[in-house]
Design a protein around this motif. Structure first.
Motif, short mmCIF file in Angstrom:
data_model
loop_
_atom_site.label_atom_id
_atom_site.label_comp_id
_atom_site.label_asym_id
_atom_site.label_seq_id
_atom_site.Cartn_x
_atom_site.Cartn_y
_atom_site.Cartn_z
N VAL A 88 9.02 3.52 3.30
CA VAL A 88 7.42 3.47 3.00
C VAL A 88 7.35 4.10 1.65
CG1 VAL A 88 5.31 4.90 3.46
CG2 VAL A 88 6.85 4.42 5.27
N ASN A 89 6.58 3.18 0.97
CA ASN A 89 6.16 3.62 -0.54
C ASN A 89 5.10 4.70 -0.32
OD1 ASN A 89 7.66 1.79 -1.99
ND2 ASN A 89 6.05 0.25 -1.53
N VAL A 90 5.57 5.80 -1.37
CA VAL A 90 4.46 7.10 -1.32
C VAL A 90 4.11 7.53 -2.54
CG1 VAL A 90 5.56 8.07 0.91
CG2 VAL A 90 6.46 8.50 -0.99
N HIS A 91 3.14 8.21 -2.64
CA HIS A 91 2.54 8.66 -4.02
C HIS A 91 2.02 10.25 -3.64
CE1 HIS A 91 -1.47 7.09 -2.72
NE2 HIS A 91 -1.61 8.16 -3.17
N TRP A 92 1.93 10.91 -4.71
CA TRP A 92 1.23 12.33 -4.72
C TRP A 92 0.51 12.68 -5.94
CZ3 TRP A 92 6.41 11.00 -4.41
CH2 TRP A 92 7.24 11.23 -5.88
N PRO A 147 6.65 14.96 -11.60
CA PRO A 147 5.91 14.42 -12.58
C PRO A 147 5.47 13.09 -12.40
CG PRO A 147 7.31 15.92 -13.68
CD PRO A 147 7.73 15.54 -12.42
N MET A 148 6.34 12.16 -11.88
CA MET A 148 6.48 10.66 -11.60
C MET A 148 5.25 10.24 -10.63
SD MET A 148 10.00 9.23 -11.72
CE MET A 148 9.40 7.55 -11.54
N GLY A 149 5.07 11.19 -9.65
CA GLY A 149 3.88 10.93 -8.72
C GLY A 149 4.05 9.82 -7.73
N ARG A 150 5.20 9.24 -7.67
CA ARG A 150 5.30 8.09 -6.72
C ARG A 150 7.08 7.77 -6.40
NH1 ARG A 150 1.49 5.69 -9.35
NH2 ARG A 150 0.95 4.76 -7.28
N GLY A 151 7.24 7.42 -5.14
CA GLY A 151 8.75 7.17 -4.71
C GLY A 151 8.82 6.44 -3.41
N VAL A 152 9.70 6.50 -2.71
CA VAL A 152 9.99 5.89 -1.37
C VAL A 152 10.67 7.04 -0.64
CG1 VAL A 152 11.13 4.12 -0.40
CG2 VAL A 152 10.20 3.79 -2.81
N LEU A 153 10.12 7.30 0.77
CA LEU A 153 10.59 8.03 1.96
C LEU A 153 11.36 6.97 2.83
CD1 LEU A 153 8.08 10.83 2.70
CD2 LEU A 153 10.34 10.90 1.44
N GLU A 190 0.90 -1.08 -0.06
CA GLU A 190 -0.10 0.06 -0.05
C GLU A 190 0.84 1.20 0.02
OE1 GLU A 190 -3.57 2.05 2.85
OE2 GLU A 190 -2.83 0.05 3.14
N GLU A 191 0.31 2.23 -0.83
CA GLU A 191 1.30 3.61 -0.80
C GLU A 191 0.60 4.39 0.21
OE1 GLU A 191 1.38 4.55 -4.78
OE2 GLU A 191 3.34 3.45 -5.23
N SER A 192 1.42 5.23 0.81
CA SER A 192 0.93 6.42 1.73
C SER A 192 0.99 7.80 0.75
CB SER A 192 1.77 6.60 3.06
OG SER A 192 1.67 5.46 3.67
N THR A 193 0.32 8.83 1.14
CA THR A 193 0.28 10.24 0.34
C THR A 193 1.20 10.94 1.07
OG1 THR A 193 -1.98 9.62 -0.28
CG2 THR A 193 -1.36 11.77 -0.47
N VAL A 194 2.05 11.66 0.13
CA VAL A 194 2.69 12.79 0.73
C VAL A 194 2.06 13.93 0.26
CG1 VAL A 194 5.15 13.95 0.30
CG2 VAL A 194 4.81 11.47 0.26
N GLU A 195 1.99 14.95 1.35
CA GLU A 195 1.25 16.30 1.01
C GLU A 195 2.25 17.29 0.37
OE1 GLU A 195 -1.98 16.47 0.95
OE2 GLU A 195 -1.91 14.70 2.14
N VAL A 196 1.64 18.27 -0.33
CA VAL A 196 2.43 19.36 -1.08
C VAL A 196 2.83 20.46 0.11
CG1 VAL A 196 2.27 21.28 -2.56
CG2 VAL A 196 1.59 18.92 -3.36
#
Length: 192
Positions: free
Chosen positions: A181-185, A148-154, A64-70
């Motif tokens: 943690v896998n993240v997306h935005w 622009p990728m919209g996802r990554g890892v923290l 599952e991916e968590s969301t990172v906020e702007v």
């Protein structure tokens, strides 16, 4: 006599010879019971799906991916002390010039934890050491991959127990070395 015939047995006591429902049941009671059972099943599925996310103290499910906020542009200057001045200059300049925004996460020492120090790795960026406190700390980071990728890892790096690492959904983690943690935005205009 079959059950079907018994259900439609005509009673001579009824005027017009109308059919009577089987004894011990009210008309429509079976449909009501099926409706209640179905409603409970749907409510159970909804609760199982939604409620674990409301607490915010459970780790994200594997995969599952968590969301990172702007980080909104008006908050960039306030966020500067949480960034490494040497390695974040390009990311700060990009955020101020509306090329790519910065992101933010919240860290907190849980009451049952003993604190410690952690750093956040976001792509090639490594934050300065962050001393955990019981007061939530909002920490700015560049996005872990091209915006622009919209996802990554923290990744949390360090030694600490019971770290509140709040994303959406967030969680509480022991960090003995690293925790990723896998993240997306949501990719949108960096300066709305």
């Amino acid at each position: 006599m079959s059950e079907l015939e018994a259900q439609h047995e005509v009673s001579p006591a009824q005027p017009g010879g109308q059919a009577q429902p089987p004894r011990g049941r009210k008309p429509g009671s079976r449909g009501i019971l099926i409706g209640i059972a179905g409603g409970l099943a749907i409510a159970g599925i909804a609760a199982f799906t939604i409620l674990p996310r409301l607490g915010g103290d459970k780790p994200a499910v594997v995969g599952e991916e968590s969301t990172v906020e702007v980080l909104i542009p008006a908050d960039i200057n306030a966020a500067l002390p949480t960034l490494d001045p040497g390695s974040s200059k390009a990311a700060v300049d990009d955020a101020k010039n509306c090329k790519a925004p910065l992101a933010w996460v919240t860290l907190k020492q849980q009451p049952s934890g003993h604190g410690g120090m952690v750093r956040i790795r976001s792509g090639s960026y490594l934050s300065p050491p962050i001393k955990l406190t019981p007061t939530p700390q909002r920490v700015a980071v560049p996005y872990p991959a091209p915006y622009p990728m919209g996802r990554g890892v923290l990744t949390l790096v360090g030694e600490a127990d019971q770290v509140g690492f709040y994303l959406t959904p967030g969680g509480i983690h022991d960090v003995n070395g690293t925790y990723s943690v896998n993240v997306h935005w949501q990719v949108r205009n960096p300066c709305p």
